[in-house]
Write an enzyme that holds these catalytic residues in place. Structure first.
Site, PDB file in Angstrom:
ATOM      1  N   THR A  53       0.889  -1.282  -0.070  1.00  0.00           N
ATOM      2  CA  THR A  53       0.167   0.236  -0.049  1.00  0.00           C
ATOM      3  C   THR A  53       0.816   1.085   0.258  1.00  0.00           C
ATOM      4  O   THR A  53       0.682   2.284  -0.892  1.00  0.00           O
ATOM      5  CB  THR A  53      -0.930  -0.101   0.918  1.00  0.00           C
ATOM      6  OG1 THR A  53      -1.604  -1.492   1.115  1.00  0.00           O
ATOM      7  CG2 THR A  53      -1.719   1.380   1.312  1.00  0.00           C
ATOM      8  N   THR A  68       2.247  -5.227   4.680  1.00  0.00           N
ATOM      9  CA  THR A  68       1.671  -4.957   6.012  1.00  0.00           C
ATOM     10  C   THR A  68       2.596  -6.633   6.606  1.00  0.00           C
ATOM     11  O   THR A  68       2.473  -6.855   7.794  1.00  0.00           O
ATOM     12  CB  THR A  68       1.510  -3.736   6.604  1.00  0.00           C
ATOM     13  OG1 THR A  68      -0.373  -4.620   6.109  1.00  0.00           O
ATOM     14  CG2 THR A  68       1.426  -2.813   6.718  1.00  0.00           C
ATOM     15  N   ASP A  69       1.437  -7.539   5.595  1.00  0.00           N
ATOM     16  CA  ASP A  69       0.821  -8.537   5.968  1.00  0.00           C
ATOM     17  C   ASP A  69       1.530  -9.089   6.159  1.00  0.00           C
ATOM     18  O   ASP A  69       2.287 -10.705   7.063  1.00  0.00           O
ATOM     19  CB  ASP A  69      -0.344  -9.239   4.686  1.00  0.00           C
ATOM     20  CG  ASP A  69      -1.485  -8.707   5.018  1.00  0.00           C
ATOM     21  OD1 ASP A  69      -1.483  -7.677   6.488  1.00  0.00           O
ATOM     22  OD2 ASP A  69      -2.425  -8.677   3.641  1.00  0.00           O
ATOM     23  N   LYS A  88       2.558  -8.408  13.308  1.00  0.00           N
ATOM     24  CA  LYS A  88       1.352  -7.442  12.888  1.00  0.00           C
ATOM     25  C   LYS A  88       0.758  -7.844  13.602  1.00  0.00           C
ATOM     26  O   LYS A  88      -0.023  -9.262  13.138  1.00  0.00           O
ATOM     27  CB  LYS A  88       0.982  -7.519  11.762  1.00  0.00           C
ATOM     28  CG  LYS A  88      -0.228  -6.690  11.050  1.00  0.00           C
ATOM     29  CD  LYS A  88      -0.591  -7.064   9.610  1.00  0.00           C
ATOM     30  CE  LYS A  88      -1.713  -5.729   9.441  1.00  0.00           C
ATOM     31  NZ  LYS A  88      -1.600  -5.920   8.050  1.00  0.00           N
TER      32      LYS A  88
END
Length: 424
Positions: free
Chosen positions: A94, A170-171, A247
């Protein structure tokens, strides 16, 4: 007048003035991205539109530096005080897809000028060089992508970069951070940064995260770290060690947390001040060392009640070279699994045990099931996170084919993945 995507325009409607970059628009309408991050759309026959800049170029005849840098891939020299050199490597995600806010389009093709145009505050921190390594969603990262990225990081450090920023989805950012932590001993900061919310949303975290990441990239924290929002407010970012971060939420801006460890520190968004809470390796304290090599045939297996132990046999017969078990509590699996653990270790397949609890330390000496696992040859992963344990296992088996040497390395604290503690 016809306006192109990326043009900067002023729109006047009913006495109110709006400024922004032209985005893809329907015929008869104009949509702009304003400086506050919001999009605004207007019917072209009901507003006064004035062109301020043409497609990223100043209308007063300024140099087309952004276009030149995009075509050549070279860094554009900025006048003014000498600043540290920071290489920004994009892998997708993103934050990278929204770095160029001029058009509002999703793209990972960015340059140093694009980033400075998007986030003007960065120009006071460093001179940037942009480089696209990959353009993929983070769930598509694999061993090959990690090694390609690591090679690029090393190239930039050898080329004189004072710091590295890696934009990443981020995942799976914690997996990549761990991989780089094991493959690279670095004399300069290597900072991974992402964005939980895209830049066209008012609550986007991309600009703040990027600014805080840049602060860390020019600091003396010469480790692989992840820099992301520390709270849901725009107050500070946390600096997480690459082997201790996870995360912990699907969408919150403060999703990333250090587990079994304090963050290395924080970055105040308003002042740029960095406060540190733990010991860390300082800039220039160690020479650059690159140790590539990852074994992809490793698996992370989560134990659940009544799970069939034959799942381990599947991996053994499938030629897997290493297994990480995510056990319950102190690191337990069913007694029925012990014979399959024994079969794996007899086949020179290391079996590392971690905990689903995440917080706390594995100890398989308390209950009989744990003792059975140790007798079968399982290795306690201490307080290593399951994901980090998997990446460590992949890296260790990429370094040696000797089973006993691999077992010895897996028990060592190689890159801060095991918290040093008097209680084992």
């Amino acid at each position: 007048m016809e306006f192109k995507q990326g043009d900067r325009v002023r729109i006047e409607k009913n006495g109110t003035v709006y400024e922004g970059r032209v985005m893809p628009s329907m015929e008869g309408y104009i949509t702009i991205k304003m400086d506050n991050g919001y999009n605004a759309g207007f019917s072209t026959d009901r507003v006064k539109i004035t062109l301020l800049e043409g497609n990223g170029e100043s209308t007063n005849g300024g140099e087309n530096s952004a276009k030149e840098s995009r075509e050549t891939g070279e860094e554009v020299t900025k006048p003014g005080k000498k600043l540290p050199k920071v290489a920004i490597l994009s892998t997708g995600g993103t934050i990278a897809s929204k770095v160029d806010y001029r058009t509002g389009a999703v793209t990972s093709q960015f340059t140093a000028d694009d980033i400075l145009a998007a986030i003007p505050e960065l120009k006071e921190i460093a001179d940037f060089k942009g480089r696209v390594i990959s353009s993929i969603l983070s769930e598509n990262m694999d061993v090959g992508a990690w090694e390609k990225l690591a090679s690029a990081v090393v190239e930039e450090i050898k080329d004189g970069a004072d710091g590295i920023i890696i934009t990443h989805g981020t995942d799976t950012m914690m997996y990549t951070a761990a991989a780089l932590s094991f493959m690279i001993e670095t004399p300069v900061p290597i900072v991974l940064v992402g964005s939980q919310r895209s830049a066209d949303r008012p609550s986007s975290d991309s600009a703040m995260n990027a600014i805080c990441a840049a602060r860390v990239a020019v600091s003396d924290i010469a480790e692989v770290s992840v820099v992301m929002h520390g709270t849901t407010s725009d107050d500070y970012c946390e600096i997480h060690r690459g082997t201790k971060v996870r995360k912990m939420h699907t969408s919150r801006r403060d999703a990333f947390k250090s587990i079994n460890s304090l963050p290395i520190g924080t970055v105040d968004y308003n002042t740029g001040e960095i406060k540190t809470f733990t010991n860390y390796i300082k800039r220039g304290e160690r020479p650059l060392k690159f140790k590539p090599g990852m074994e992809p045939k490793c698996a992370l297996v989560k134990f659940t009640p009544d799970a069939d132990p034959d799942i381990l046999d599947y991996y053994i017969r499938g030629g897997y070279r290493g297994l990480v078990l995510e056990g319950t509590g102190l690191g337990h699996v069913s007694t029925k699994w012990a014979p399959l653990i024994q079969k794996a270790t007899d086949s020179k397949i290391p079996v590392v045990v971690t905990s689903q609890c995440l917080n706390g330390r594995v100890c398989d000496r308390v209950y009989n099931t744990g003792r059975d696992m140790l007798k079968a040859g399982a290795i306690e992963g201490e307080d290593t996170l399951p994901e980090t344990a998997l990446v460590k296992l992949m890296w260790v088996l990429g370094q040696t084919d000797e089973y006993n040497e691999a077992i010895s390395m897996l028990r060592e604290n190689l890159s801060g993945e095991i918290t040093e503690c008097c209680f084992k």
